[in-house]
Design an enzyme around this catalytic site. Structure first.
Site, PDB file in Angstrom:
ATOM      1  N   TYR A  93      -3.778 -47.923  60.834  1.00 51.85           N
ATOM      2  CA  TYR A  93      -3.660 -48.693  59.521  1.00 51.85           C
ATOM      3  C   TYR A  93      -4.295 -49.639  59.324  1.00 51.85           C
ATOM      4  CZ  TYR A  93       0.671 -45.726  58.689  1.00 51.85           C
ATOM      5  OH  TYR A  93       1.612 -44.787  57.836  1.00 51.85           O
ATOM      6  N   LYS A 101      -4.845 -37.570  69.755  1.00 50.91           N
ATOM      7  CA  LYS A 101      -5.791 -36.617  68.978  1.00 50.91           C
ATOM      8  C   LYS A 101      -7.162 -36.542  69.578  1.00 50.91           C
ATOM      9  CE  LYS A 101      -6.321 -33.508  66.003  1.00 50.91           C
ATOM     10  NZ  LYS A 101      -5.840 -31.899  66.218  1.00 50.91           N
ATOM     11  N   ASP A 135      -0.660 -33.287  66.314  1.00 50.18           N
ATOM     12  CA  ASP A 135      -0.165 -31.882  65.673  1.00 50.18           C
ATOM     13  C   ASP A 135       0.721 -31.144  66.359  1.00 50.18           C
ATOM     14  OD1 ASP A 135      -2.400 -31.648  67.172  1.00 50.18           O
ATOM     15  OD2 ASP A 135      -3.632 -30.337  65.708  1.00 50.18           O
ATOM     16  N   ASP A 188       4.573 -44.014  62.882  1.00 49.61           N
ATOM     17  CA  ASP A 188       5.358 -44.127  61.360  1.00 49.61           C
ATOM     18  C   ASP A 188       5.420 -42.816  61.015  1.00 49.61           C
ATOM     19  OD1 ASP A 188       6.039 -45.251  59.194  1.00 49.61           O
ATOM     20  OD2 ASP A 188       4.008 -45.431  58.253  1.00 49.61           O
ATOM     21  N   ASP A 192       9.459 -41.066  60.946  1.00 50.52           N
ATOM     22  CA  ASP A 192      10.262 -40.391  59.938  1.00 50.52           C
ATOM     23  C   ASP A 192      10.696 -38.974  60.220  1.00 50.52           C
ATOM     24  OD1 ASP A 192       9.723 -42.721  58.392  1.00 50.52           O
ATOM     25  OD2 ASP A 192       9.227 -41.742  56.522  1.00 50.52           O
TER      26      ASP A 192
HETATM   27  C1  IPM Z   1       7.370 -48.469  57.864  1.00 47.38           C
HETATM   28  C2  IPM Z   1       6.592 -48.294  56.699  1.00 47.38           C
HETATM   29  C3  IPM Z   1       5.649 -49.547  56.388  1.00 47.38           C
HETATM   30  C4  IPM Z   1       4.645 -49.284  57.322  1.00 47.38           C
HETATM   31  C5  IPM Z   1       5.180 -49.763  55.021  1.00 47.38           C
HETATM   32  C6  IPM Z   1       6.144 -49.679  54.041  1.00 47.38           C
HETATM   33  C7  IPM Z   1       4.177 -50.942  54.805  1.00 47.38           C
HETATM   34  O1  IPM Z   1       6.141 -47.124  56.515  1.00 47.38           O
HETATM   35  O2  IPM Z   1       7.292 -49.425  58.646  1.00 47.38           O
HETATM   36  O3  IPM Z   1       7.607 -47.242  58.471  1.00 47.38           O
HETATM   37  O4  IPM Z   1       3.433 -48.775  56.996  1.00 47.38           O
HETATM   38  O5  IPM Z   1       4.548 -49.813  58.701  1.00 47.38           O
HETATM   39 MG    MG Z   2       7.347 -45.693  57.430  1.00 44.56          MG
END
Ligand code: IPM
Ligand code: MG
Length: 354
Positions: free
Chosen positions: A132, A185, A218, A242, A246
């Protein structure tokens, strides 16, 4: 008296943060702890008042606190001048060096349908560097456009950041099912994710009772769905963690129920894993569970770091039990197939506290 910060955030932030705050306050009262909230400007509201989503006064206000709760933020909805700058949530993590983003995912209640009801993992996400690019620079955002048709981003992996996140992962696994999977990776990103993997493997030698294995990100993503029980703690750099968190949150029920804390050795910030869902903001239908459970995680984290100690952990357990009880009773928001509003769900949880 415990003082905690509150940054309500954007979109559904104010609704779910207020739910989490009421529940935490009530749960803390059951263990005779009074809490005082220090609400500070953040996000869109702060842009209109102070011209920036993260005013200096907010950082100063948080400075003396052991912990706070952060609502989701909606960078995508900010004015053009904030595009391509460090996201305010990323900026808080960086400013306070909240290097460990701890994101558990497991099915809470049999009443909530889950793709992987057996999943019970904790993703330990490195929070300050990695892929990031917005978090990677002293100044600027780490993305460049030398021409309108070329875009570059800077990835950063440092031995020290890999080491400290690895220790978090192995310590956590020592208290769980004693297994760590390193997400990497190395078949294509041999130096960056290779350093991450190798440092984790070196740290692993200090935890001989914890099993360790590396997996390509992956293949790992696929295996998380096909063999969920194989995973206990997953340690990952920023972007992999991240994305994986999710995925894991959704697999175990709903992203709306996936909590997290961001921690340093001295402070922690509760933050739901999900975003600000502007499409449903203000409609009283957002699922507050992730924010509520993140707040419980913060209280539990504080037990190890605050004089108020064990009672905070009891309050955290009571919050989790009350949420589970509410879900078991079939009460849930629309994202999990229920009909409850955010506020009625909150009332049910409050009523389920002792
Ligand atoms: C997270 C989010 C954040 C990140 C965004 C909203 C900046 O995706 O914390 O999961 O990238 O860390
Ligand atoms: Mg996130």
């Amino acid at each position: 008296m415990l003082t905690l910060g509150v940054l309500p955030g954007d979109g559904i932030g104010p609704e779910i943060v207020s739910s989490a705050r009421r529940i935490a306050e009530r749960a803390l009262r059951t263990v005779s702890i009074d809490v005082q909230w220090r609400e500070l400007p953040f996000g869109l509201a702060a842009i209109s008042e102070f011209g920036t989503p993260l005013p200096e006064a907010t950082l100063t206000g948080l400075d003396g606190l052991p912990g706070w709760i952060l609502g989701p933020h909606d960078n995508a909805g900010y004015p053009e001048r904030f595009k391509g700058t460090l996201s305010p949530g990323g900026a808080i993590r960086k400013h306070f060096n909240l290097f460990a983003n701890i994101r558990p995912a497991r099915a809470l209640s049999a009443a909530v349908a889950a793709v992987c009801p057996d999943l019970d993992v904790v993703i330990v996400r490195e929070n300050t560097e990695g892929f990031y690019a917005d978090r990677n620079m002293y100044d600027g955002a780490g993305e460049f456009m030398p021409t309108p048709d070329v875009a570059l981003a800077v990835a950063v992996f440092t031995r020290s950041a890999c080491e400290r996140i690895a220790h978090q992962a192995f310590q956590l696994a020592s208290d769980r099912r004693k297994s760590v999977t390193i997400a990497h990776k190395t078949n294509v990103l041999a130096k960056t994710t290779g350093l991450f993997r190798d440092v984790c493997l070196t740290v692993a030698e200090r935890y001989p009772d914890v099993d360790v294995r590396g997996e390509h990100i992956d293949a790992l993503a696929a295996r998380l769905v096909s063999h969920p029980r194989e995973f206990d703690v997953i340690v990952a750099e920023n972007m992999f963690g991240d994305i994986l968190s999710d995925l894991a949150g959704q697999l175990s029920g709903s992203l709306g129920m996936a909590p997290s804390v961001n921690a340093s050795h001295t402070r922690a910030m509760a933050q739901a894993a999900h975003g600000s869902a502007p499409d449903i903001a203000g409609r009283d239908i957002a699922n507050p569970v992730a924010m509520i459970l993140s707040t419980a995680m913060l209280l539990r984290w504080l037990t190890g770091h605050d004089d108020g100690a064990p009672a905070l952990g009891v309050a955290a357990d009571r919050i989790e039990d009350a949420v589970r009880h509410t879900l078991d009773a079939g009460v849930g928001t629309p994202d999990i197939g229920g009909t409850a509003s955010t506020s009625s769900f909150t009332e049910h949880v409050l009523a389920a506290l002792p």
